[in-house]
Motif scaffolding. Structure first.
Motif, PDB file in Angstrom:
ATOM      1  N   TYR A  54      31.867 -42.330 -10.660  1.00  0.00           N
ATOM      2  CA  TYR A  54      31.777 -43.519  -9.821  1.00  0.00           C
ATOM      3  C   TYR A  54      32.411 -43.246  -8.462  1.00  0.00           C
ATOM      4  CZ  TYR A  54      36.708 -44.363 -10.895  1.00  0.00           C
ATOM      5  OH  TYR A  54      38.068 -44.230 -11.007  1.00  0.00           O
ATOM      6  N   ASN A  63      28.803 -47.098  -9.704  1.00  0.00           N
ATOM      7  CA  ASN A  63      28.478 -45.981 -10.580  1.00  0.00           C
ATOM      8  C   ASN A  63      27.523 -44.985  -9.939  1.00  0.00           C
ATOM      9  OD1 ASN A  63      30.030 -46.858 -12.801  1.00  0.00           O
ATOM     10  ND2 ASN A  63      28.428 -48.309 -13.355  1.00  0.00           N
ATOM     11  N   VAL A  64      27.733 -43.707 -10.260  1.00  0.00           N
ATOM     12  CA  VAL A  64      26.822 -42.641  -9.858  1.00  0.00           C
ATOM     13  C   VAL A  64      25.806 -42.494 -10.989  1.00  0.00           C
ATOM     14  CG1 VAL A  64      26.616 -40.176  -9.354  1.00  0.00           C
ATOM     15  CG2 VAL A  64      28.592 -41.461  -8.502  1.00  0.00           C
ATOM     16  N   THR A  78      24.255 -43.385  -5.957  1.00  0.00           N
ATOM     17  CA  THR A  78      24.995 -44.517  -6.513  1.00  0.00           C
ATOM     18  C   THR A  78      24.025 -45.644  -6.829  1.00  0.00           C
ATOM     19  OG1 THR A  78      25.490 -45.272  -4.262  1.00  0.00           O
ATOM     20  CG2 THR A  78      27.201 -44.007  -5.396  1.00  0.00           C
ATOM     21  N   ASN A  87      26.768 -44.682  -0.532  1.00  0.00           N
ATOM     22  CA  ASN A  87      28.156 -44.505  -0.935  1.00  0.00           C
ATOM     23  C   ASN A  87      28.505 -43.057  -1.245  1.00  0.00           C
ATOM     24  OD1 ASN A  87      28.916 -47.291  -0.854  1.00  0.00           O
ATOM     25  ND2 ASN A  87      27.752 -47.580  -2.710  1.00  0.00           N
ATOM     26  N   LEU A  88      27.604 -42.331  -1.870  1.00  0.00           N
ATOM     27  CA  LEU A  88      27.879 -40.949  -2.262  1.00  0.00           C
ATOM     28  C   LEU A  88      27.762 -40.009  -1.063  1.00  0.00           C
ATOM     29  CD1 LEU A  88      28.638 -39.535  -4.895  1.00  0.00           C
ATOM     30  CD2 LEU A  88      26.225 -39.125  -5.294  1.00  0.00           C
TER      31      LEU A  88
END
Length: 95
Positions: A54, A63-64, A78, A87-88
């Motif tokens: 995450y 969460n990923v 994500t 986000n990632l």
């Protein structure tokens, strides 16, 4: 049950190209040591239920997940949330 890990950094094949793939994700263990796994290891770990990853965004856990591109390649991203940025992909480079 999957062990849960916060992703704090990533490596990409071309850091300045937003369309290049993530090659590694990394973070920090509870004992302060760093961890880093390849994209393939992370995908296998998620799909097998061994690991869950995450990203923490503003105190919220995102969460990923494993996604599949139009050409059939698996990659990490994500889950959809209210953030406009990825986000990632917005994480700093792993050392």
């Amino acid at each position: 049950m999957a062990s849960s890990h916060e992703v704090l950094c990533i490596n990409k094949s071309d850091r300045h190209n937003p369309h290049e793939r993530i090659t590694h994700i990394g973070g920090m263990n509870t004992d302060g040591t760093r961890w880093k796994v390849t994209r393939t290891e992370a995908i296998v770990g998620i799909e097998s239920g061994k690991w869950a990853f995450y990203v923490n965004r503003g105190g919220r856990r995102v969460n990923v997940v494993v996604a599949v591109s139009g050409s059939g390649h698996k990659y990490l991203k994500t889950e959809a949330d209210d953030a406009t940025s990825n986000n990632l992909l917005s994480l700093p480079e792993c050392q």
